[in-house]
Design an enzyme around this catalytic site. Structure first.
Site, PDB file in Angstrom:
ATOM      1  N   GLY A   1       0.834  -1.206   0.000  1.00  0.00           N
ATOM      2  CA  GLY A   1       0.000   0.000   0.000  1.00  0.00           C
ATOM      3  C   GLY A   1       0.859   1.241   0.000  1.00  0.00           C
ATOM      4  O   GLY A   1       2.064   1.170   0.285  1.00  0.00           O
TER       5      GLY A   1
ATOM      6  N   CYS B   1       5.232  -6.312   1.479  1.00  0.00           N
ATOM      7  CA  CYS B   1       5.649  -4.912   1.378  1.00  0.00           C
ATOM      8  C   CYS B   1       5.071  -4.111   2.553  1.00  0.00           C
ATOM      9  O   CYS B   1       5.474  -4.313   3.688  1.00  0.00           O
ATOM     10  CB  CYS B   1       5.238  -4.357   0.011  1.00  0.00           C
ATOM     11  SG  CYS B   1       6.077  -2.823  -0.405  1.00  0.00           S
ATOM     12  N   TYR B   2       4.093  -3.224   2.323  1.00  0.00           N
ATOM     13  CA  TYR B   2       3.511  -2.481   3.451  1.00  0.00           C
ATOM     14  C   TYR B   2       2.994  -3.455   4.512  1.00  0.00           C
ATOM     15  O   TYR B   2       3.085  -3.202   5.710  1.00  0.00           O
ATOM     16  CB  TYR B   2       2.371  -1.584   2.952  1.00  0.00           C
ATOM     17  CG  TYR B   2       1.718  -0.768   4.057  1.00  0.00           C
ATOM     18  CD1 TYR B   2       2.349   0.367   4.550  1.00  0.00           C
ATOM     19  CD2 TYR B   2       0.495  -1.152   4.604  1.00  0.00           C
ATOM     20  CE1 TYR B   2       1.773   1.107   5.578  1.00  0.00           C
ATOM     21  CE2 TYR B   2      -0.091  -0.416   5.630  1.00  0.00           C
ATOM     22  CZ  TYR B   2       0.554   0.720   6.105  1.00  0.00           C
ATOM     23  OH  TYR B   2      -0.014   1.449   7.116  1.00  0.00           O
TER      24      TYR B   2
ATOM     25  N   HIS C   1       7.572  -8.160  -4.038  1.00  0.00           N
ATOM     26  CA  HIS C   1       6.251  -8.568  -4.546  1.00  0.00           C
ATOM     27  C   HIS C   1       6.363  -9.909  -5.259  1.00  0.00           C
ATOM     28  O   HIS C   1       6.656  -9.967  -6.458  1.00  0.00           O
ATOM     29  CB  HIS C   1       5.700  -7.485  -5.473  1.00  0.00           C
ATOM     30  CG  HIS C   1       5.327  -6.247  -4.733  1.00  0.00           C
ATOM     31  ND1 HIS C   1       4.095  -6.087  -4.134  1.00  0.00           N
ATOM     32  CD2 HIS C   1       6.039  -5.141  -4.429  1.00  0.00           C
ATOM     33  CE1 HIS C   1       4.053  -4.919  -3.521  1.00  0.00           C
ATOM     34  NE2 HIS C   1       5.228  -4.323  -3.679  1.00  0.00           N
TER      35      HIS C   1
ATOM     36  N   GLU D   1       4.046 -11.687  -6.149  1.00  0.00           N
ATOM     37  CA  GLU D   1       2.926 -11.853  -7.087  1.00  0.00           C
ATOM     38  C   GLU D   1       3.230 -11.316  -8.487  1.00  0.00           C
ATOM     39  O   GLU D   1       2.502 -11.596  -9.436  1.00  0.00           O
ATOM     40  CB  GLU D   1       1.670 -11.172  -6.520  1.00  0.00           C
ATOM     41  CG  GLU D   1       1.704  -9.647  -6.405  1.00  0.00           C
ATOM     42  CD  GLU D   1       2.418  -9.118  -5.150  1.00  0.00           C
ATOM     43  OE1 GLU D   1       3.205  -9.868  -4.548  1.00  0.00           O
ATOM     44  OE2 GLU D   1       2.194  -7.945  -4.799  1.00  0.00           O
TER      45      GLU D   1
ATOM     46  N   SER E   1     -21.901  -4.894 -25.949  1.00  0.00           N
ATOM     47  CA  SER E   1     -21.100  -4.414 -27.084  1.00  0.00           C
ATOM     48  C   SER E   1     -20.790  -5.561 -28.027  1.00  0.00           C
ATOM     49  O   SER E   1     -20.335  -5.345 -29.137  1.00  0.00           O
ATOM     50  CB  SER E   1     -19.793  -3.817 -26.571  1.00  0.00           C
ATOM     51  OG  SER E   1     -18.958  -4.860 -26.095  1.00  0.00           O
ATOM     52  N   GLY E   2     -21.019  -6.794 -27.555  1.00  0.00           N
ATOM     53  CA  GLY E   2     -20.632  -7.934 -28.385  1.00  0.00           C
ATOM     54  C   GLY E   2     -19.233  -8.399 -28.041  1.00  0.00           C
ATOM     55  O   GLY E   2     -18.818  -9.487 -28.415  1.00  0.00           O
ATOM     56  N   GLY E   3     -18.511  -7.592 -27.282  1.00  0.00           N
ATOM     57  CA  GLY E   3     -17.173  -7.992 -26.841  1.00  0.00           C
ATOM     58  C   GLY E   3     -17.296  -9.007 -25.704  1.00  0.00           C
ATOM     59  O   GLY E   3     -18.382  -9.231 -25.171  1.00  0.00           O
ATOM     60  N   VAL E   4     -16.161  -9.595 -25.371  1.00  0.00           N
ATOM     61  CA  VAL E   4     -16.169 -10.657 -24.367  1.00  0.00           C
ATOM     62  C   VAL E   4     -16.678 -10.149 -23.016  1.00  0.00           C
ATOM     63  O   VAL E   4     -17.517 -10.780 -22.377  1.00  0.00           O
ATOM     64  CB  VAL E   4     -14.735 -11.203 -24.165  1.00  0.00           C
ATOM     65  CG1 VAL E   4     -14.712 -12.306 -23.130  1.00  0.00           C
ATOM     66  CG2 VAL E   4     -14.171 -11.694 -25.469  1.00  0.00           C
ATOM     67  N   ASP E   5     -16.181  -8.980 -22.599  1.00  0.00           N
ATOM     68  CA  ASP E   5     -16.454  -8.549 -21.229  1.00  0.00           C
ATOM     69  C   ASP E   5     -17.942  -8.287 -20.988  1.00  0.00           C
ATOM     70  O   ASP E   5     -18.522  -8.794 -20.028  1.00  0.00           O
ATOM     71  CB  ASP E   5     -15.643  -7.290 -20.894  1.00  0.00           C
ATOM     72  CG  ASP E   5     -14.159  -7.497 -21.124  1.00  0.00           C
ATOM     73  OD1 ASP E   5     -13.743  -8.666 -21.237  1.00  0.00           O
ATOM     74  OD2 ASP E   5     -13.419  -6.505 -21.188  1.00  0.00           O
ATOM     75  N   SER E   6     -18.560  -7.506 -21.880  1.00  0.00           N
ATOM     76  CA  SER E   6     -19.973  -7.205 -21.641  1.00  0.00           C
ATOM     77  C   SER E   6     -20.824  -8.459 -21.847  1.00  0.00           C
ATOM     78  O   SER E   6     -21.836  -8.644 -21.177  1.00  0.00           O
ATOM     79  CB  SER E   6     -20.454  -6.048 -22.512  1.00  0.00           C
ATOM     80  OG  SER E   6     -20.427  -6.387 -23.873  1.00  0.00           O
ATOM     81  N   SER E   7     -20.385  -9.353 -22.737  1.00  0.00           N
ATOM     82  CA  SER E   7     -21.147 -10.582 -22.957  1.00  0.00           C
ATOM     83  C   SER E   7     -21.124 -11.470 -21.723  1.00  0.00           C
ATOM     84  O   SER E   7     -22.144 -12.033 -21.326  1.00  0.00           O
ATOM     85  CB  SER E   7     -20.554 -11.394 -24.102  1.00  0.00           C
ATOM     86  OG  SER E   7     -20.495 -10.619 -25.250  1.00  0.00           O
TER      87      SER E   7
ATOM     88  N   LYS F   1      -8.564 -10.725 -17.958  1.00  0.00           N
ATOM     89  CA  LYS F   1      -9.178 -11.160 -19.221  1.00  0.00           C
ATOM     90  C   LYS F   1      -9.273 -12.689 -19.364  1.00  0.00           C
ATOM     91  O   LYS F   1     -10.322 -13.212 -19.743  1.00  0.00           O
ATOM     92  CB  LYS F   1      -8.350 -10.599 -20.373  1.00  0.00           C
ATOM     93  CG  LYS F   1      -9.055 -10.625 -21.700  1.00  0.00           C
ATOM     94  CD  LYS F   1      -9.859  -9.367 -21.856  1.00  0.00           C
ATOM     95  CE  LYS F   1     -10.711  -9.319 -23.066  1.00  0.00           C
ATOM     96  NZ  LYS F   1     -11.438  -8.048 -23.109  1.00  0.00           N
TER      97      LYS F   1
END
Ligand code: XMP
Length: 513
Positions: free
Chosen positions: A56, A83-84, A170, A172, A224-230, A369
């Protein structure tokens, strides 16, 4: 079987979600909670196996430093401070953290001091890890031992008798060698979590949360037809069925036949209510005479708001606006939680709900994604839809460089369609991550037959990338590019020259505007 869990207390690091993702990659559920969460609230997590304290931006010695409920250390659970998180644990246990003379940002060598502890099992002595800190530990906390150091600081500590670990670096971040091994060691060897978390568990939880949040309200979502909104739509539809109405706006800036394709796919595969709104005239009128990229984005975003607004008014109970925002959108657009600089204002993040008076529903905002794709496949969205390249919200509006017009959009649609179809035919589509065409506001001279031509210049762009934050131009076969260029020039009126963009990101961006 109920899955075991790890809780991550978020102290505001840019990497908190990455930590969660790394744990999920190992099939363990990771819950990110605000750092103000009380230890008592852990009663709600019956299968909790360990706590991670994120990094942080604060300094533990500041008055307003983010604090932890100290009862977390009495839960009898392993704790890993990153870290923090390590500095906070240091200060809770009486150690001292101060501003370092030699601040470490980037790769640093890590040397182990203790070769026999569980955190560094199967981790070799000297390795590179990713550091990002201005403060460092100057006095060890009581009853802690040093496990590792870098050239400039104490890099890992452990409580003598308890499973409390701290790492200054980090693990990760992929630049940290053996980082995933250390995370695995913590969650499996130290916390004894079980690797039994699946995408289906994410879906069940998200569905339950959506139901609880939304109740009997109605939700609208811009598809939108894109992956995310679908994927967001399919998830919400699974949760609340007909309370969801998807609005598909034909902005006039879509790809060729896009609206028809998207409608058919969702009507064939899901029983979703989808309203197709042809708003192309409105968009072209609003964009007339505007050439500046950010102004165009803002205008396109505003038109969306107007279309939604008028559609939402028709739905009496619509209180929620759903969006397919995913985690990288939040980082790139910057938000109050994340102090990263705005590179481009992605129009599906921020702004909209305040203006509309909607509450925001973003069921996949913590996912990356590739995780979104897995969720989509699991929900039954056809692979052809899921594996489509991303298409930006402003659509062709940011691929027609300079002023946008219906005529230019029609030209670009044809160029783009040839390029994408040829990639599919040549079996190259899935080996690149995003491909598209760009239309430039310049004309160049050419010769066709015996005639001089003076027509538009188009560019093809294809990139390979893991996270869309950095990218390199795809090494498409030369013969393939030649073939596509010939097809375009022979078949698309008003284009007589095509170039291939080989710029990487950075210094370029993937889109041209
Ligand atoms: P850049 O051009 O920033 O693009 O390198 C990175 C990724 O983001 C997409 N992109 C957008 N997506 N709304 C979106 O939904 C936007 O305004 C937007 N701008 C860029 C771009 O297509 C690429 O995948």
């Amino acid at each position: 079987m109920k899955e075991t869990q790890i809780v991550i207390l978020d102290f505001g690091s840019q990497y908190t979600q990455l930590l969660a993702r790394r744990i999920r990659e190992n099939k363990v559920l990771a819950e990110v909670l605000d750092f103000r969460t009380s230890a008592k609230a852990m009663q709600n997590f019956p299968n909790l196996k360990g706590i991670v304290l994120s990094g942080g931006p604060s300094s533990v010695y500041e008055n307003k430093a983010y604090q932890i409920d100290n009862d977390f250390f009495d839960l009898g659970l392993p704790v890993l401070g990153v870290c923090y998180g390590m500095q906070l644990m240091t200060s809770v246990y009486g150690g001292v953290v101060e501003l370092a003379d030699h601040q470490e940002f980037g790769k640093a060598k890590l040397y182990l001091d203790d070769f026999d502890n569980k955190l560094f099992k199967d981790v070799p002595n000297e390795k590179l890890v990713w550091m990002s800190h201005a403060d460092h530990l100057t006095k060890m906390p009581k009853d802690f031992i040093k496990l590792a150091h870098s050239d400039a600081s104490v890099a890992a500590i452990k409580h003598k008798n308890k499973d409390f670990y701290g790492i200054q670096f980090h693990a990760e971040v992929t630049h940290s060698e053996f980082g995933n091994q250390m995370i695995k060691n913590f969650i499996f060897d130290i916390c004894h979590a079980d690797p039994n978390w699946e995408v289906s568990a994410f879906i069940n939880k998200a569905v339950a949360e959506i139901k609880a949040k939304v109740g009997n309200d109605e939700v609208i979502l811009g598809l939108s037809g894109g992956v995310d909104s679908s994927v967001a739509a399919a998830l919400i539809s699974k949760a609340i069925g007909s309370q969801l109405t998807c609005i598909f706006v034909d902005t006039g800036l879509l790809r060729k036949n896009e609206a028809q394709k998207v409608l058919k796919t969702y009507q064939d595969n899901f029983k979703m209510k989808i309203k197709l709104i042809d708003a192309s005239k409105q968009f072209f009128t609003a964009l007339k005479g505007v050439a500046d990229p950010e102004t165009k984005r803002k205008i396109i975003g505003k038109q969306f708001v107007e279309v939604f607004n008028s559609e939402a008014k028709k739905l009496k109970n619509a209180k929620w606006l759903a969006q397919g925002t995913i985690y990288p959108d939040i980082i790139e657009s910057s938000s109050p939680d994340h102090a990263s600089k705005t590179i481009k204002s992605h129009h599906n993040v921020g702004g909209l709900p305040e203006e509309l008076g909607f509450k925001l529903l973003e069921p996949i905002r913590d996912l990356f994604k590739d995780e979104v794709r897995k969720v989509g496949i699991n929900l039954g969205i056809p692979a052809s839809m899921i594996n489509r390249h991303p298409f930006p919200g402003p659509g062709l509006g940011i691929r027609i460089i300079g002023e946008v017009s219906q005529e230019k959009a029609d030209i670009l649609r044809e160029v783009d369609d040839i390029f994408i179809n040829e990639l599919i035919k040549a079996d190259l589509y899935n080996s690149v991550d995003q491909a598209f065409a760009v239309l430039l506001p310049v004309k160049t001279v050419g010769v066709m037959g015996d005639n001089r031509t003076y027509e538009y210049l188009a560019s093809l762009r294809s990139v390979n990338t893991i996270d869309f934050m950095t990218a390199s131009a795809s090494h498409l076969p030369w013969e393939f590019i030649e073939k596509v260029v010939t097809l375009i020039i022979n078949n698309v009126d008003h284009v007589n020259r095509v170039v291939y963009d080989v710029t990487s990101k950075p210094p370029g961006t993937i889109e041209w505007e």
